[in-house]
Design an enzyme around this catalytic site. Structure first.
Site, PDB file in Angstrom:
ATOM      1  N   HIS A  16       0.838  -1.200   0.000  1.00  0.00           N
ATOM      2  CA  HIS A  16       0.000   0.000   0.000  1.00  0.00           C
ATOM      3  C   HIS A  16       0.876   1.254   0.000  1.00  0.00           C
ATOM      4  CE1 HIS A  16      -3.331   2.689   0.910  1.00  0.00           C
ATOM      5  NE2 HIS A  16      -2.529   3.224   1.829  1.00  0.00           N
ATOM      6  N   ASP A  73      10.570   5.587   8.980  1.00  0.00           N
ATOM      7  CA  ASP A  73      10.216   5.157  10.336  1.00  0.00           C
ATOM      8  C   ASP A  73       9.304   6.228  10.922  1.00  0.00           C
ATOM      9  OD1 ASP A  73      10.311   3.143  12.235  1.00  0.00           O
ATOM     10  OD2 ASP A  73      11.851   4.138  13.395  1.00  0.00           O
TER      11      ASP A  73
HETATM   12  P1  IMP Z   1       5.950   2.510  10.743  1.00  0.00           P
HETATM   13  O1  IMP Z   1       7.330   3.014  11.052  1.00  0.00           O
HETATM   14  O2  IMP Z   1       5.336   3.155   9.540  1.00  0.00           O
HETATM   15  O3  IMP Z   1       5.900   1.005  10.706  1.00  0.00           O
HETATM   16  O4  IMP Z   1       5.020   2.954  11.965  1.00  0.00           O
HETATM   17  C1  IMP Z   1       5.265   2.506  13.309  1.00  0.00           C
HETATM   18  C2  IMP Z   1       3.952   2.467  14.074  1.00  0.00           C
HETATM   19  O5  IMP Z   1       3.432   3.792  14.224  1.00  0.00           O
HETATM   20  C3  IMP Z   1       2.836   1.672  13.397  1.00  0.00           C
HETATM   21  O6  IMP Z   1       2.914   0.332  13.751  1.00  0.00           O
HETATM   22  C4  IMP Z   1       1.592   2.335  13.963  1.00  0.00           C
HETATM   23  O7  IMP Z   1       1.310   1.836  15.249  1.00  0.00           O
HETATM   24  C5  IMP Z   1       2.021   3.784  14.104  1.00  0.00           C
HETATM   25  N1  IMP Z   1       1.633   4.568  12.904  1.00  0.00           N
HETATM   26  C6  IMP Z   1       2.444   4.930  11.868  1.00  0.00           C
HETATM   27  N2  IMP Z   1       1.764   5.653  10.970  1.00  0.00           N
HETATM   28  C7  IMP Z   1       0.494   5.749  11.437  1.00  0.00           C
HETATM   29  C8  IMP Z   1      -0.678   6.360  10.934  1.00  0.00           C
HETATM   30  O8  IMP Z   1      -0.712   6.987   9.855  1.00  0.00           O
HETATM   31  N3  IMP Z   1      -1.784   6.242  11.686  1.00  0.00           N
HETATM   32  C9  IMP Z   1      -1.808   5.568  12.876  1.00  0.00           C
HETATM   33  N4  IMP Z   1      -0.754   4.955  13.379  1.00  0.00           N
HETATM   34  C10 IMP Z   1       0.411   5.048  12.673  1.00  0.00           C
END
Ligand code: IMP
Length: 199
Positions: A16, A73
């Site tokens: 996505h 991240d």
């Molecule tokens: P990642 O680094 O994109 O994997 O994000 C780490 C964590 O932050 C995810 O597992 C979610 O719990 C939270 N997160 C990241 N982006 C979003 C968002 O757009 N909405 C809600 N939670 C988010």
């Protein structure tokens, strides 16, 4: 020398996210996922800042496979909790990375809080021919006292961005993407990539 179109690995298996960024980039860039380059490794991300984790993931791919690449991240930083869960957002309530459990833990920790301000922050690390670049996006808002909406993922049902009267999980996705931490960071990445000379 770079090729035309420039091939870039996005260090993710989230298709996505990959399609979203590919659509913003247009035809000048060809994105590949980790599975496209046959990388099934558990890429380490064991630093304590978003920036260091994003760089760690991008460097891992660049050093092992030699592709120009980028990694992101994201963390949710809550003022009342001195920036928690931050870099630990995915596994706030444990290694199972359970969004509902994370939300429950956050709401419990904010019980009685006088300040519910928070921000999502995304850092993207890009490596092109060995040169490293960083891009950052943030969106400020508040943590609601209960869940609203069913769309989205992660903490979306309890985050309401400033200037809006609905949670991220109640918003149409294009609206969320246009104001979100990730949307802003990706916009900066795309603007930069478009300045690179064609090869
Ligand atoms: P990642 O680094 O994109 O994997 O994000 C780490 C964590 O932050 C995810 O597992 C979610 O719990 C939270 N997160 C990241 N982006 C979003 C968002 O757009 N909405 C809600 N939670 C988010």
């Amino acid at each position: 020398m770079l090729n035309n179109p420039l091939t870039l690995v996005f260090a993710t298996n989230n298709l996505h996210k990959l399609h979203e960024v590919q659509a913003l980039l247009g035809g000048c860039f060809q994105l590949m996922s980790l599975s496209d380059i046959h990388c099934a490794d558990e890429i380490p991300e064991d630093h304590h800042t978003l920036q260091d984790n994003a760089l760690q993931k991008a460097r891992y791919i660049y050093q092992k496979y030699g592709y120009s690449c980028f990694a992101d991240d994201t963390g949710l930083e809550v003022e009342w909790l001195n920036g928690e869960p931050g870099v630990f957002s995915a596994r706030y309530a444990g290694e199972a990375k359970d969004s509902k459990a994370n939300i429950r833990k956050l709401l419990a920790n904010l019980d009685g809080a006088e300040n519910r301000k928070a921000r999502f922050r995304t850092v993207i690390a890009l490596i092109v021919d060995g040169a490293e670049y960083l891009f950052e996006g943030e969106v400020r808002g508040v943590i609601l006292s209960e869940e609203y909406g069913t769309d989205g993922f992660g903490y979306d049902p309890i985050f309401r961005p400033d200037g809006f009267d609905e949670s991220f999980a109640q918003m149409p996705l294009p609206l969320k993407n246009s104001i979100s931490h990730r949307g802003v960071a990706v916009g900066k990445l795309v603007d930069f990539l478009k300045t690179l000379p064609a090869h």
